[in-house]
Design a protein around this motif. Structure first.
Motif, PDB file in Angstrom:
ATOM      1  N   HIS A   1      27.122 -20.001  44.845  1.00 53.28           N
ATOM      2  CA  HIS A   1      27.553 -21.010  43.882  1.00 53.28           C
ATOM      3  C   HIS A   1      29.013 -21.345  44.119  1.00 53.28           C
ATOM      4  CE1 HIS A   1      29.474 -22.120  39.970  1.00 53.28           C
ATOM      5  NE2 HIS A   1      28.476 -22.985  39.980  1.00 53.28           N
ATOM      6  N   SER A   2      29.337 -22.628  44.216  1.00 53.58           N
ATOM      7  CA  SER A   2      30.715 -23.096  44.332  1.00 53.58           C
ATOM      8  C   SER A   2      31.400 -22.426  45.522  1.00 53.58           C
ATOM      9  CB  SER A   2      31.447 -22.845  43.013  1.00 53.58           C
ATOM     10  OG  SER A   2      32.693 -23.512  42.989  1.00 53.58           O
TER      11      SER A   2
ATOM     12  N   ASN B   1      26.171 -26.350  43.600  1.00 50.85           N
ATOM     13  CA  ASN B   1      27.437 -26.890  43.095  1.00 50.85           C
ATOM     14  C   ASN B   1      28.589 -26.580  44.030  1.00 50.85           C
ATOM     15  OD1 ASN B   1      25.699 -25.816  40.630  1.00 50.85           O
ATOM     16  ND2 ASN B   1      26.757 -27.678  39.973  1.00 50.85           N
ATOM     17  N   THR B   2      28.493 -27.075  45.245  1.00 50.13           N
ATOM     18  CA  THR B   2      29.502 -26.744  46.241  1.00 50.13           C
ATOM     19  C   THR B   2      29.747 -27.931  47.153  1.00 50.13           C
ATOM     20  OG1 THR B   2      30.159 -25.013  47.804  1.00 50.13           O
ATOM     21  CG2 THR B   2      27.876 -25.779  47.931  1.00 50.13           C
TER      22      THR B   2
ATOM     23  N   SER C   1      36.975 -34.486  43.355  1.00 54.57           N
ATOM     24  CA  SER C   1      36.848 -33.913  42.014  1.00 54.57           C
ATOM     25  C   SER C   1      37.269 -34.948  40.976  1.00 54.57           C
ATOM     26  CB  SER C   1      37.736 -32.673  41.907  1.00 54.57           C
ATOM     27  OG  SER C   1      37.799 -32.218  40.575  1.00 54.57           O
TER      28      SER C   1
ATOM     29  N   THR D   1      34.106 -27.986  33.462  1.00 51.04           N
ATOM     30  CA  THR D   1      33.163 -27.282  34.319  1.00 51.04           C
ATOM     31  C   THR D   1      31.701 -27.348  33.901  1.00 51.04           C
ATOM     32  OG1 THR D   1      33.297 -25.145  33.154  1.00 51.04           O
ATOM     33  CG2 THR D   1      34.983 -25.600  34.822  1.00 51.04           C
TER      34      THR D   1
ATOM     35  N   ASP E   1      28.773 -32.702  37.150  1.00 52.12           N
ATOM     36  CA  ASP E   1      29.731 -31.773  37.746  1.00 52.12           C
ATOM     37  C   ASP E   1      31.027 -32.521  38.083  1.00 52.12           C
ATOM     38  OD1 ASP E   1      31.147 -29.913  39.272  1.00 52.12           O
ATOM     39  OD2 ASP E   1      29.394 -29.268  40.397  1.00 52.12           O
TER      40      ASP E   1
ATOM     41  N   LEU F   1      33.912 -30.714  39.100  1.00 54.73           N
ATOM     42  CA  LEU F   1      34.609 -29.977  40.158  1.00 54.73           C
ATOM     43  C   LEU F   1      34.054 -30.303  41.540  1.00 54.73           C
ATOM     44  CD1 LEU F   1      35.088 -26.468  38.523  1.00 54.73           C
ATOM     45  CD2 LEU F   1      36.888 -28.039  39.230  1.00 54.73           C
ATOM     46  N   THR F   2      32.749 -30.295  41.677  1.00 57.90           N
ATOM     47  CA  THR F   2      32.104 -30.677  42.944  1.00 57.90           C
ATOM     48  C   THR F   2      31.017 -31.699  42.622  1.00 57.90           C
ATOM     49  OG1 THR F   2      30.660 -28.728  42.763  1.00 57.90           O
ATOM     50  CG2 THR F   2      32.590 -28.532  44.193  1.00 57.90           C
TER      51      THR F   2
ATOM     52  N   HIS G   1      29.068 -28.053  36.423  1.00 60.47           N
ATOM     53  CA  HIS G   1      29.318 -27.223  37.589  1.00 60.47           C
ATOM     54  C   HIS G   1      28.663 -25.848  37.481  1.00 60.47           C
ATOM     55  CE1 HIS G   1      31.551 -26.063  41.162  1.00 60.47           C
ATOM     56  NE2 HIS G   1      31.988 -24.966  40.556  1.00 60.47           N
TER      57      HIS G   1
END
Length: 318
Positions: free
Chosen positions: A116-117, A143-144, A153, A193, A250, A252-253, A279
């Motif tokens: 994850h991430s 989520n990456t 972002s 997030t 999401d 962040l990504t 996220h």
């Protein structure tokens, strides 16, 4: 006596699951990595790599869904949870890959790995390594992204461009303390997030984990890895079956990363964009994420696994 558990909620569906076994592995540079083993000893093996500012506790609801039918191995990235902070020069994608490879060697069987991430970035960083080719039957990236994290972002509510990039770089790379978990802090974390429908239980579970991450660790990984990440060239070497999961909301990504991954991976088994989620999909939709992992096990990991005795690099915790 083992060290205290990292910050997390202590009851409910998002509280950590007691491990059947705990041990440490030694990475290539001597870093000690904390590892937990859950579920069936004779089950097919799944390895879980968490993201930036998280810990093994983040995977708790996914572990609950997988434990009945799988042997589940989760580990703390260096500096997170119960893995000590890295020394000078230890915040790199090479170090992330080294740590994952040490865990894979200790697993003693072929596995499905889910990241994850930053955990997904770890999987990409390790692409082409002998341990990945020999031990990983399939992977799930949640989520990456592989590059352009700060450019794409949308945490800062600004139009795309230089200003948004600079604001996000400053915010994500800050070493200021997050302070105690408060209702306001949870709402801020949800905005950055999680999806808008995240529950208070989910918000608190994530907040307690994130706030427990040492601020120097948080800043170092953001500055030295996330801000400069470029793993695009590694994707061609990630040539096992790979599933991709993203959250529609999401920040962040954003899903643009997932779509780019799905198009570049040699053997993408499918892209799933989860409506309304952010996220933190392993907390927001743990059953969906667990089902995606279990499907990869079913389709690409034959047999029930064959865990071998611990290798010399493995150190049991009393």
């Amino acid at each position: 006596m083992s060290a205290p558990r990292p910050g997390h909620v202590t009851s409910g569906p998002y509280a950590p699951v007691p491990a059947r076994r705990e041990f440490t592995v030694t990475s290539a540079d001597g870093a000690e990595i904390h590892v937990e083993e859950h579920g069936r000893e004779d089950g097919p093996t799944v390895v879980l790599a968490h993201g930036w500012t998280c810990s093994t506790a983040f995977w708790a609801p996914v572990i609950r869904h997988l434990a009945d039918g799988h042997r589940v191995i989760a580990y703390d990235q260096r500096g997170h949870g119960r893995s000590p902070a890295a020394g000078p020069g230890g915040h790199t994608t090479t170090a992330l890959a080294d740590d994952l490879c040490a865990v894979l060697e200790a697993a003693g069987s072929r596995v499905v790995v889910a990241g994850h991430s930053m955990g997904g970035m770890t999987v990409m960083a390790a692409a082409g390594r002998p341990q990945m080719r020999e031990r990983v039957a399939a992977a799930l990236l949640c989520n990456t992204g592989s590059s352009r994290l700060l450019h794409e972002s949308t945490v800062a509510p600004l139009s795309a461009g230089r200003l948004r990039y600079r604001v996000q770089k400053a915010v994500l790379g800050s070493s200021l303390p997050l302070g105690p978990v408060t209702p306001l802090g949870m709402r801020v974390l949800r905005y950055a997030t999680m999806g808008p429908a995240a529950t208070r239980e989910q918000m608190e579970a994530c907040a307690r984990i994130v706030h427990a991450c040492p601020r120097a660790v948080r800043a170092s990984w953001a500055r030295d890895v996330l801000a400069v990440l470029d793993l695009d060239a590694n994707l061609a070497a990630l040539d096992m079956p790979v599933g991709v999961v993203a959250g529609e909301k999401d920040r962040l990504t954003p899903p643009v990363h997932a779509r780019r991954l799905a198009g570049a991976l040699p053997h993408c088994t499918g892209l799933t964009v989860l409506p309304g989620l952010g996220h933190m999909t392993p907390v927001e939709a743990p059953e969906t994420v667990a089902d995606a992992v279990a499907a990869l096990v079913r389709d690409h990991l034959s047999g029930a696994g064959d865990p071998s005795p611990a290798l010399p690099a493995v150190k049991e915790l009393s």
